[in-house]
Design an enzyme around this catalytic site. Structure first.
Site, PDB file in Angstrom:
ATOM      1  N   HIS A 136      -2.663 -18.941  -2.031  1.00 42.67           N
ATOM      2  CA  HIS A 136      -1.889 -17.726  -2.343  1.00 42.67           C
ATOM      3  C   HIS A 136      -2.518 -16.982  -3.508  1.00 42.67           C
ATOM      4  O   HIS A 136      -2.941 -17.600  -4.475  1.00 42.67           O
ATOM      5  CB  HIS A 136      -0.447 -18.086  -2.729  1.00 42.67           C
ATOM      6  CG  HIS A 136       0.290 -18.794  -1.635  1.00 42.67           C
ATOM      7  ND1 HIS A 136       0.124 -20.142  -1.398  1.00 42.67           N
ATOM      8  CD2 HIS A 136       1.176 -18.351  -0.719  1.00 42.67           C
ATOM      9  CE1 HIS A 136       0.887 -20.493  -0.367  1.00 42.67           C
ATOM     10  NE2 HIS A 136       1.529 -19.428   0.068  1.00 42.67           N
ATOM     11  N   LYS A 163      -4.164 -21.196   5.917  1.00 41.41           N
ATOM     12  CA  LYS A 163      -3.199 -20.148   5.518  1.00 41.41           C
ATOM     13  C   LYS A 163      -3.690 -19.462   4.254  1.00 41.41           C
ATOM     14  O   LYS A 163      -3.940 -20.112   3.235  1.00 41.41           O
ATOM     15  CB  LYS A 163      -1.813 -20.734   5.270  1.00 41.41           C
ATOM     16  CG  LYS A 163      -0.842 -19.675   4.751  1.00 41.41           C
ATOM     17  CD  LYS A 163       0.526 -20.200   4.419  1.00 41.41           C
ATOM     18  CE  LYS A 163       1.305 -19.130   3.657  1.00 41.41           C
ATOM     19  NZ  LYS A 163       2.561 -19.639   3.109  1.00 41.41           N
ATOM     20  N   THR A 306       3.802  12.557   6.332  1.00 39.87           N
ATOM     21  CA  THR A 306       4.928  13.110   5.604  1.00 39.87           C
ATOM     22  C   THR A 306       4.534  13.247   4.154  1.00 39.87           C
ATOM     23  O   THR A 306       3.357  13.083   3.796  1.00 39.87           O
ATOM     24  CB  THR A 306       6.196  12.274   5.875  1.00 39.87           C
ATOM     25  OG1 THR A 306       7.317  13.007   5.414  1.00 39.87           O
ATOM     26  CG2 THR A 306       6.162  10.907   5.218  1.00 39.87           C
ATOM     27  N   LYS A 310       1.057  16.296   3.724  1.00 36.04           N
ATOM     28  CA  LYS A 310       0.964  17.286   4.804  1.00 36.04           C
ATOM     29  C   LYS A 310      -0.130  18.329   4.576  1.00 36.04           C
ATOM     30  O   LYS A 310      -0.692  18.844   5.535  1.00 36.04           O
ATOM     31  CB  LYS A 310       2.320  17.959   5.014  1.00 36.04           C
ATOM     32  CG  LYS A 310       3.355  17.041   5.667  1.00 36.04           C
ATOM     33  CD  LYS A 310       4.648  17.761   5.973  1.00 36.04           C
ATOM     34  CE  LYS A 310       5.642  16.813   6.616  1.00 36.04           C
ATOM     35  NZ  LYS A 310       6.885  17.466   7.015  1.00 36.04           N
ATOM     36  N   ASP A 347       6.355  20.360  12.965  1.00 34.27           N
ATOM     37  CA  ASP A 347       7.553  20.786  12.228  1.00 34.27           C
ATOM     38  C   ASP A 347       7.997  22.167  12.717  1.00 34.27           C
ATOM     39  O   ASP A 347       9.161  22.415  12.969  1.00 34.27           O
ATOM     40  CB  ASP A 347       7.258  20.871  10.724  1.00 34.27           C
ATOM     41  CG  ASP A 347       7.182  19.495  10.086  1.00 34.27           C
ATOM     42  OD1 ASP A 347       7.866  18.574  10.572  1.00 34.27           O
ATOM     43  OD2 ASP A 347       6.448  19.340   9.101  1.00 34.27           O
ATOM     44  N   ALA A 382       9.690  28.900   0.139  1.00 29.47           N
ATOM     45  CA  ALA A 382       8.303  29.371   0.275  1.00 29.47           C
ATOM     46  C   ALA A 382       7.327  28.204   0.241  1.00 29.47           C
ATOM     47  O   ALA A 382       6.134  28.402   0.062  1.00 29.47           O
ATOM     48  CB  ALA A 382       7.997  30.380  -0.829  1.00 29.47           C
TER      49      ALA A 382
HETATM   50  O1  LIG Z   1       9.659  15.857   8.657  1.00 32.70           O
HETATM   51  C1  LIG Z   1       9.229  14.989   9.371  1.00 32.70           C
HETATM   52  C2  LIG Z   1       9.964  13.781   9.608  1.00 32.70           C
HETATM   53  C3  LIG Z   1       9.113  12.574   9.351  1.00 32.70           C
HETATM   54  O2  LIG Z   1       8.840  12.506   7.989  1.00 32.70           O
HETATM   55  C4  LIG Z   1       9.844  11.289   9.746  1.00 32.70           C
HETATM   56  O3  LIG Z   1      10.405  10.665   8.860  1.00 32.70           O
HETATM   57  O4  LIG Z   1       9.853  10.969  10.914  1.00 32.70           O
HETATM   58  C5  LIG Z   1       7.810  12.671  10.107  1.00 32.70           C
HETATM   59  C6  LIG Z   1       7.050  13.905   9.758  1.00 32.70           C
HETATM   60  O5  LIG Z   1       5.887  13.986  10.564  1.00 32.70           O
HETATM   61  C7  LIG Z   1       7.901  15.105  10.022  1.00 32.70           C
HETATM   62  O6  LIG Z   1       7.233  16.247   9.616  1.00 32.70           O
END
Ligand SMILES: O=C1C[C@@](O)(C(=O)O)C[C@@H](O)[C@@H]1O
Length: 527
Positions: A136, A163, A306, A310, A347, A382
């Site tokens: 470990h 392991k 996300t 993005k 989106d 925005a």
């Molecule tokens: O806004 C979202 C939702 C999301 O974040 C999800 O949790 O599944 C996945 C993203 O690709 C998408 O733009």
């Protein structure tokens, strides 16, 4: 991982799911073995050092009484290897020998004292009992060379099963363990190779793809024996570990945080329902560029992006959907058969189609044109989401107006898309015509600040449709007040359900999405 090829199907046996148990009494632990069996586990690890006032001659017969619901691993971990036992080696060795004599299927001993233990045993190990020799590292994951040298050292002790459990400081660490699993698979060395901690989570699932002998899981949340461990139920039911094999495609959501994402449950359910051999995982990563470089083998076929990735994701793709390029943000990456990455923004597709569908459902409209064409479409915000909604609406022929707390940003987005900008104060009394559409693309009203709303209830009366991109909670204050004014509302889950459908089709190479299942799972699933 520069393309660690998965082992050939013929060489593979199913990875065992082992519930690692840390109960405080032998009776409680025996009951947990039965509970693990009922959940579908294949084995249980009995961490006997956790039993209060452990008395081997009293407790082991209780734990190892026949018939047993599951094969067991008896582990009596010393403090110096992260366990509870503080005494000398010999009494601990006696306990492990007793466990062997009482019929334990596996006994675990640490590499550091493995030779000493084997000397102690001097041939007394029953043939049927398999010896797991473990190593470990609770801090990090060593290099591949160091890991392979550990494998050699462990094998040299005469272990039946190797392991190695290390710790992830970043998700990329896991790829080194996968390379070691692949190496061992080719050499037919049975190995349990796992990476602990939250960023190592995928190792607990994907070891099934790379031929790991066994993976550990907790009986329930809160009972983990190592940080980042999944539950037995999640491994079996959510991640479909029984279906994971060398050919399984890997897909997932990259971001921080990701463990909350509904896509984890929903996409895996959807994959299973159509028989798609893929698994959808949480890729907790702060460095998208590094992640994509590390997990670059062809079977990593798709990624949902996300926060906070993005925008960075745009720069990682070889091909970009034109609207995604204009928006400057993507949430979906697909690996093409030639290995190149293509980026899309689902989106905007999700948000715009949710609003279009709501309009179509309430009035008969020419199906060949968008019901958004020529409508006055007001976007609040925005940022990235606002950009996506605004571009989407513009593309459908709407006249787009941007309102934002920082007016200069509203002006900038309005200029980019060819729309008009308003201050939030102007928006309060903005009503040049009837039939306007309002879309909130800020996070105002999102959990935990559920009392927030981007526009006063009085001003909502000017709209015929109000959409909120926020989906936690499903009914935001904005939507509740709009509904109270008798206005048609479209919630963020409607957007999510649609964007997930589109992502599913990208990830599966065009399989028709089980739309009803996805929708139901999104509307009902609380996670
Ligand atoms: O806004 C979202 C939702 C999301 O974040 C999800 O949790 O599944 C996945 C993203 O690709 C998408 O733009």
């Amino acid at each position: 991982m520069a393309a660690a090829a998965a082992p050939a199907p013929a060489a593979r046996r199913g990875t065992l799911v082992c519930a690692s148990l840390m109960a405080r009494s032998s009776r409680e632990m025996a009951a947990e073995v039965a509970a693990a069996a009922a959940l579908g586990a294949d084995a249980a690890e009995l961490q006997v050092g956790c039993i209060n006032g452990f008395q081997p001659r009293r407790d082991l017969p209780v734990l190892l009484a026949q018939p047993r619901p599951l094969p067991v691993i008896v582990t009596y971990r010393p403090k110096w290897e992260g366990g509870q036992y503080e005494g000398e080696d010999e009494p601990r060795f006696e306990v492990l020998l007793l466990a062997m004599e009482l019929g334990a299927e596996y006994v675990d001993i640490e590499l550091k004292v493995a030779d000493k233990f084997l000397n102690f045993l001097s041939g007394r190990k029953p043939e049927a009992c398999k010896l797991i020799v473990s190593f470990h590292n609770y801090e990090y994951t060593p290099s591949v060379d160091e890991l392979l040298s550990l494998v050699d050292q462990i094998q040299a002790t005469g272990a039946d099963i190797v392991k190695i459990a290390t710790s992830a400081t970043e998700i990329d660490d896991v790829s080194r363990m996968f390379q070691v699993l692949v190496h061992c698979q080719a050499k037919q060395v049975p190995i349990i190779g796992l990476v602990m901690k939250e960023r190592g989570f995928i190792s607990q699932v994907l070891c099934a793809k790379y031929g790991g002998y066994l993976t550990f899981a907790s009986l329930e949340k809160g009972k983990e024996s190592a940080p980042g461990q999944p539950t037995v139920a999640d491994l079996i039911n959510k991640y479909n570990i029984r279906q994971i094999g060398p050919d399984t495609k890997v897909i997932g959501i990259i971001g921080n945080p990701v463990s909350h994402s509904k896509s984890l449950t929903v996409q895996n359910k959807a994959f299973r329902s159509v028989g798609f051999n893929g698994v959808f995982l949480p890729f907790l990563s702060d460095d998208l560029v590094k992640f994509l470089k590390t997990f670059s083998s062809p079977e990593y076929v798709g990624f949902s992006c996300t926060m906070p990735h993005k925008e960075t994701a745009v720069r990682c793709c070889d091909y970009l959907d034109p609207i995604a390029r204009d928006i400057g943000a993507i949430n979906t990456i697909v690996r093409r058969p030639d290995g190149k990455l293509a980026g899309y923004n689902t989106d905007y597709t999700g948000a715009i189609s949710a609003i279009e569908d709501a309009i179509r459902a309430s009035q008969p409209i020419d199906p060949t044109t968008s019901p958004l064409a020529r409508r006055l479409f007001v976007v609040i915000g925005a940022g990235g989401a606002a950009k996506a909604v605004a571009y989407g609406a513009k593309e459908k022929g709407a006249r787009v107006v941007i309102a934002n707390r920082t007016f200069a940003r509203a002006q900038e987005l309005a200029r980019l898309i060819g729309g008009t900008a308003l201050t939030m104060a102007e928006l309060e009394s903005y009503h040049p015509e009837d039939g306007m559409i309002l879309a909130n693309a800020t996070s105002v009203g999102m959990y935990p600040n559920v009392n927030g709303t981007p526009l006063s209830k009085e001003a909502l009366g000017n709209y015929s449709i109000v959409f909120d991109a926020v989906f936690v909670p499903k009914e935001t204050r904005l939507l509740r007040e709009a509904a109270e004014c008798g206005i048609k509302v479209v919630n963020g889950l409607e957007m999510l359900a649609r964007l997930v459908v589109v992502q599913f089709e990208f990830f599966t190479g065009g399989m028709p999405a089980p739309q009803r299942l996805i929708r139901d799972a999104i509307m009902t699933n609380t996670q």
